[in-house]
Design a protein around this motif. Structure first.
Motif: not given
Length: 195
Positions: A48-58
């Protein structure tokens, strides 16, 4: 290689990849870890954290929801979900997540603050005041709750209450007090020491 060793190796690999800012490769490691252990807290939270860092919010939000569902009593899972939902403008669901955190630990000041922000955004000022008072009670030296509380009093047409807070802030956070004076146009004389 046995399953435990394989999982441990993937975890070490993901950590090393993150050190070198190789987020996509680390994300692949977390996905492989979840194939082996679908409920692993570290892998779920890291994904979840890495996805958020990548800007993949959904995708990050979906991953955080999965983490909270699988670790229903974990404060961090629910707090981070509340934060992400608030950021996404999903106020009702964010409120529910922050209230879940408070239900688990009523002394988590950041959850009271997050709840207050959601209540402010939905213009439920009376409830926001109550949440901010709880936040400032739990974290009296943090200026964030005091700042928001003063702003809510201004929004509620209660300038005297806002001035009291500005005066209070002058005693330990003069920069925040000055910012509130500039933003609100309210001037507060310095706090007078009591003898």
């Amino acid at each position: 290689m046995n399953a435990t060793l394989s999982f441990f190796f993937l975890k070490l690999q993901a950590m090393a990849l993150l050190v070198f800012n190789q987020k996509l490769q680390a994300l692949a490691c977390f996905e492989q870890m979840l194939v082996q252990r679908p409920d692993n807290f570290y892998a779920l939270a890291s994904r979840a954290h890495v996805l958020a860092q990548l800007g993949r919010k959904a995708e990050a939000l979906a991953a955080q929801e999965q983490l909270a569902a699988r670790h229903a009593d974990n404060l961090a899972a629910w707090f981070n979900l509340g934060y992400m939902l608030e950021e996404a403008g999903e106020h009702a669901r964010a409120e529910e997540a922050f209230r879940r955190v408070i239900g688990i630990d009523p002394k988590m000041d950041r959850a009271w603050y997050g709840l207050a922000l959601v209540l402010i955004q939905t213009r439920r000022f009376d409830e926001a005041v109550a949440a901010l008072k709880k936040n400032t009670e739990l974290q009296p030296m943090s200026p964030f709750g005091w700042y928001q509380l003063a702003r809510v009093h201004v929004d509620r047409q209660e300038p005297d209450e806002a001035v009291k807070i500005i005066r209070h802030l002058k005693g330990f956070e003069p920069k925040v007090a000055a910012q509130l004076e500039r933003e609100t146009g309210l001037l507060a004389s310095p706090a007078t020491p009591t003898s």
